[in-house]
Design an enzyme around this catalytic site. Structure first.
Site, PDB file in Angstrom:
ATOM      1  NE  ARG A 177      -1.040   2.499   3.100  1.00  0.00           N
ATOM      2  CZ  ARG A 177      -0.374   3.533   3.173  1.00  0.00           C
ATOM      3  NH1 ARG A 177      -0.560   4.660   2.561  1.00  0.00           N
ATOM      4  NH2 ARG A 177       0.131   3.560   4.393  1.00  0.00           N
ATOM      5  CG  HIS A 197       3.977   4.737   9.195  1.00  0.00           C
ATOM      6  ND1 HIS A 197       3.055   3.575   8.754  1.00  0.00           N
ATOM      7  CD2 HIS A 197       4.457   5.787   8.354  1.00  0.00           C
ATOM      8  CE1 HIS A 197       2.959   4.014   7.083  1.00  0.00           C
ATOM      9  NE2 HIS A 197       3.739   5.184   7.108  1.00  0.00           N
ATOM     10  CG  HIS A 237       7.533   7.630   5.604  1.00  0.00           C
ATOM     11  ND1 HIS A 237       7.589   7.071   4.054  1.00  0.00           N
ATOM     12  CD2 HIS A 237       6.413   7.534   6.039  1.00  0.00           C
ATOM     13  CE1 HIS A 237       6.181   6.654   4.038  1.00  0.00           C
ATOM     14  NE2 HIS A 237       5.391   6.968   5.249  1.00  0.00           N
ATOM     15  CB  CYS A 267       2.074  10.410   1.492  1.00  0.00           C
ATOM     16  SG  CYS A 267       0.352  11.011   1.138  1.00  0.00           S
ATOM     17  CG  ASN A 277       6.651   3.298   4.711  1.00  0.00           C
ATOM     18  OD1 ASN A 277       6.411   3.305   3.697  1.00  0.00           O
ATOM     19  ND2 ASN A 277       5.998   3.701   5.798  1.00  0.00           N
TER      20      ASN A 277
HETATM   21  P1  HMG Z   1     -12.770  14.368  -3.583  1.00  0.00           P
HETATM   22  O1  HMG Z   1     -12.415  14.857  -4.940  1.00  0.00           O
HETATM   23  O2  HMG Z   1     -12.764  15.688  -2.656  1.00  0.00           O
HETATM   24  O3  HMG Z   1     -13.961  13.744  -3.376  1.00  0.00           O
HETATM   25  O4  HMG Z   1     -11.582  13.601  -2.964  1.00  0.00           O
HETATM   26  P2  HMG Z   1     -15.115  13.322  -4.226  1.00  0.00           P
HETATM   27  O5  HMG Z   1     -16.179  12.813  -3.199  1.00  0.00           O
HETATM   28  O6  HMG Z   1     -15.561  14.560  -4.930  1.00  0.00           O
HETATM   29  O7  HMG Z   1     -14.772  12.212  -5.134  1.00  0.00           O
HETATM   30  C1  HMG Z   1     -13.826  12.553  -6.051  1.00  0.00           C
HETATM   31  C2  HMG Z   1     -14.233  10.983  -7.286  1.00  0.00           C
HETATM   32  O8  HMG Z   1     -13.518  10.150  -6.606  1.00  0.00           O
HETATM   33  C3  HMG Z   1     -15.664  10.643  -7.603  1.00  0.00           C
HETATM   34  O9  HMG Z   1     -15.739  10.106  -8.688  1.00  0.00           O
HETATM   35  C4  HMG Z   1     -15.902   9.734  -6.399  1.00  0.00           C
HETATM   36  O10 HMG Z   1     -16.743   8.734  -6.745  1.00  0.00           O
HETATM   37  C5  HMG Z   1     -14.370   8.997  -6.152  1.00  0.00           C
HETATM   38  P3  HMG Z   1     -16.117  10.684  -9.916  1.00  0.00           P
HETATM   39  O11 HMG Z   1     -17.683  10.923  -9.602  1.00  0.00           O
HETATM   40  O12 HMG Z   1     -15.535  12.129 -10.098  1.00  0.00           O
HETATM   41  O13 HMG Z   1     -15.919   9.621 -11.043  1.00  0.00           O
HETATM   42  N1  HMG Z   1     -14.061   8.423  -4.845  1.00  0.00           N
HETATM   43  C6  HMG Z   1     -13.594   7.148  -4.880  1.00  0.00           C
HETATM   44  N2  HMG Z   1     -13.585   6.124  -5.394  1.00  0.00           N
HETATM   45  C7  HMG Z   1     -12.966   4.909  -4.874  1.00  0.00           C
HETATM   46  N3  HMG Z   1     -12.990   4.856  -3.667  1.00  0.00           N
HETATM   47  C8  HMG Z   1     -13.307   5.964  -2.738  1.00  0.00           C
HETATM   48  C9  HMG Z   1     -13.646   7.184  -3.083  1.00  0.00           C
HETATM   49  N4  HMG Z   1     -13.956   8.374  -2.848  1.00  0.00           N
HETATM   50  C10 HMG Z   1     -14.374   9.187  -3.683  1.00  0.00           C
HETATM   51  N5  HMG Z   1     -13.098   5.717  -1.430  1.00  0.00           N
HETATM   52  C11 HMG Z   1     -10.924  11.794  -1.651  1.00  0.00           C
HETATM   53  C12 HMG Z   1     -11.487  13.009  -1.530  1.00  0.00           C
HETATM   54  C13 HMG Z   1     -10.707  11.379  -0.179  1.00  0.00           C
HETATM   55  C14 HMG Z   1     -11.782  10.720  -2.405  1.00  0.00           C
HETATM   56  C15 HMG Z   1      -9.512  11.743  -2.339  1.00  0.00           C
HETATM   57  O14 HMG Z   1      -8.760  13.123  -1.645  1.00  0.00           O
HETATM   58  C16 HMG Z   1      -8.544  10.652  -2.058  1.00  0.00           C
HETATM   59  O15 HMG Z   1      -8.755   9.562  -2.624  1.00  0.00           O
HETATM   60  N6  HMG Z   1      -7.268  10.588  -1.249  1.00  0.00           N
HETATM   61  C17 HMG Z   1      -6.705   9.733  -1.093  1.00  0.00           C
HETATM   62  C18 HMG Z   1      -5.220  10.198  -0.825  1.00  0.00           C
HETATM   63  C19 HMG Z   1      -4.296   8.835  -0.335  1.00  0.00           C
HETATM   64  O16 HMG Z   1      -4.460   7.906  -0.742  1.00  0.00           O
HETATM   65  N7  HMG Z   1      -3.235   9.231   0.143  1.00  0.00           N
HETATM   66  C20 HMG Z   1      -2.231   8.430   0.759  1.00  0.00           C
HETATM   67  C21 HMG Z   1      -2.773   7.493   1.721  1.00  0.00           C
HETATM   68  S1  HMG Z   1      -2.436   8.301   3.546  1.00  0.00           S
HETATM   69  C22 HMG Z   1      -0.680   7.948   3.833  1.00  0.00           C
HETATM   70  O17 HMG Z   1      -0.125   7.360   2.960  1.00  0.00           O
HETATM   71  C23 HMG Z   1      -0.119   8.203   5.022  1.00  0.00           C
HETATM   72  C24 HMG Z   1       0.487   7.273   5.838  1.00  0.00           C
HETATM   73  O18 HMG Z   1       1.162   6.195   5.246  1.00  0.00           O
HETATM   74  C25 HMG Z   1       0.950   7.551   7.327  1.00  0.00           C
HETATM   75  C26 HMG Z   1       1.812   8.542   6.919  1.00  0.00           C
HETATM   76  O19 HMG Z   1       3.070   8.046   6.612  1.00  0.00           O
HETATM   77  O20 HMG Z   1       1.721   9.641   7.465  1.00  0.00           O
HETATM   78  C27 HMG Z   1      -1.123   6.166   6.134  1.00  0.00           C
HETATM   79 MG    MG Z   2       3.387   6.513   5.262  1.00  0.00          MG
END
Ligand code: HMG
Ligand code: MG
Length: 297
Positions: free
Chosen positions: A15, A205, A207, A238, A247
């Site tokens: 992931r 966690h 990095h 990210c 990481n």
């Molecule tokens: P948005 O554009 O504000 O939301 O994004 P929306 O509701 O307008 O949705 C946009 C489109 O995405 C729509 O599709 C939704 O249906 C679809 P369209 O109508 O345009 O075709 N959608 C989804 N599709 C699949 N699964 C879903 C979903 N939700 C909406 N769950 C949103 C808001 C939260 C969706 C967007 O900002 C997003 O996906 N963000 C994810 C970011 C991400 O994955 N970041 C990395 C993970 S966190 C990380 O790595 C940190 C961590 O490792 C710890 C650390 O190191 O800090 C955990």
């Molecule tokens: Mg991370």
């Protein structure tokens, strides 16, 4: 020296490791990578995430990955919202992770909501998942530094973590998202978390952006932490945390712990074979010291 007899490693390579990779990796390769990691003995793993494919295209095959990889171990899937949870319900996955940044700016860039808005959305979702018997992990991003706001105060992290505990999460994974924390800060925060949230499963966690991740693992061990998120090959980052690299590498952490007499239950040579599977598909070199040494032999 305060050291545990054994440590649990949570593999986040499939992931966190892959989400930042620019070229789309074939689903079959991801599945083989995960299966080999499981063969290496990893019992807890973040398999993938249900997020917007527009925001993170690499994760768009989440359903296929989950369908092929679930087994009796703790397979975790991340999702930020109701839509992600609805997709989770279509699978047999029973462990779920939410992710929220302590700092507002990072949260806004990462999930297009303020931290407060995210918490309001997540509260009923967590309750619903608890009632259905899911294991729930909360990933707490920017627990030390934010790429946009700088230093994050311990008090803010403690407050967010306590709120999640009140919501009923099983585990907190507390993250140094951009790899800027030093061992003193790590010891201080995790000591306070251990003291103030004594009944919560706490995971660190890290990095490795500035080469401090192994030292931070050691500092967290001293604070009583015995669970670490790591990524095979040191992949990761990210897409919404500029400048952050991978990481800490699973191989490097396992090697260090085992050399110190701390059991991990993980087979290093099988881990190397897992990295061999994914490496030809990556556009970045591996950050893992142990892997580089083994490959040079
Ligand atoms: P948005 O554009 O504000 O939301 O994004 P929306 O509701 O307008 O949705 C946009 C489109 O995405 C729509 O599709 C939704 O249906 C679809 P369209 O109508 O345009 O075709 N959608 C989804 N599709 C699949 N699964 C879903 C979903 N939700 C909406 N769950 C949103 C808001 C939260 C969706 C967007 O900002 C997003 O996906 N963000 C994810 C970011 C991400 O994955 N970041 C990395 C993970 S966190 C990380 O790595 C940190 C961590 O490792 C710890 C650390 O190191 O800090 C955990
Ligand atoms: Mg991370």
């Amino acid at each position: 020296m305060k050291l545990p007899k054994q440590v649990t490693i949570i593999e986040v390579g499939p992931r966190d490791g892959l989400q930042n990779e620019k070229s789309l990796i074939p689903t079959e390769v991801k599945i083989n990578f995960i299966k080999k990691l499981k063969m290496a003995g990893l019992q807890e793993m973040e398999l993938t995430s249900f997020v917007s494919p527009k925001w993170v295209p690499q994760m768009k095959d989440a359903y296929e990955v989950i369908s092929s990889c679930l087994d009796g171990t703790r397979d975790i899937v991340l999702a930020p919202n109701r839509k992600g949870i609805e997709r989770l319900y279509e699978t047999n996955c029973k462990a779920f992770a939410v992710f929220v940044g302590v700092s507002e700016s990072f949260n806004k860039k990462n999930i297009n909501k303020t931290t407060t808005e995210s918490m309001e959305e997540l509260k009923p979702l967590i309750q619903e998942l608890k009632e259905k018997g899911y294991f729930i992990r909360a990933c707490i991003s920017t627990s030390f530094y934010c790429p946009y706001e700088g230093k994050v105060e311990e008090e803010s992290v403690l407050k967010l973590c306590s709120t999640f505990v009140q919501y009923g999460v099983d585990e907190l994974s507390v993250a140094d998202t951009i790899g800027k924390a030093n061992p003193k800060e790590v010891f201080s925060l995790f000591s306070r978390l251990k003291k103030e949230l004594p009944n919560t499963m706490l995971t660190a966690h890290f990095h490795d952006t500035r080469g401090m991740a192994l030292a931070n693992v050691f500092a967290a061990l001293q604070a009583g932490i015995d669970r670490f998120d790591t990524s095979a090959g040191g992949l990761g980052g990210c897409p919404f945390a500029p400048g952050a690299t991978g990481n800490v590498a699973t191989e490097d952490v396992v090697y260090m712990l085992e050399e110190m007499g701390i059991q991990t239950g993980i087979n290093l040579s099988k881990l190397v074979e897992a990295v061999d599977i994914i490496k030809p598909h990556l556009t970045r070199p591996t950050e893992s010291k142990y892997y580089r040494l083994q490959s040079a032999k």
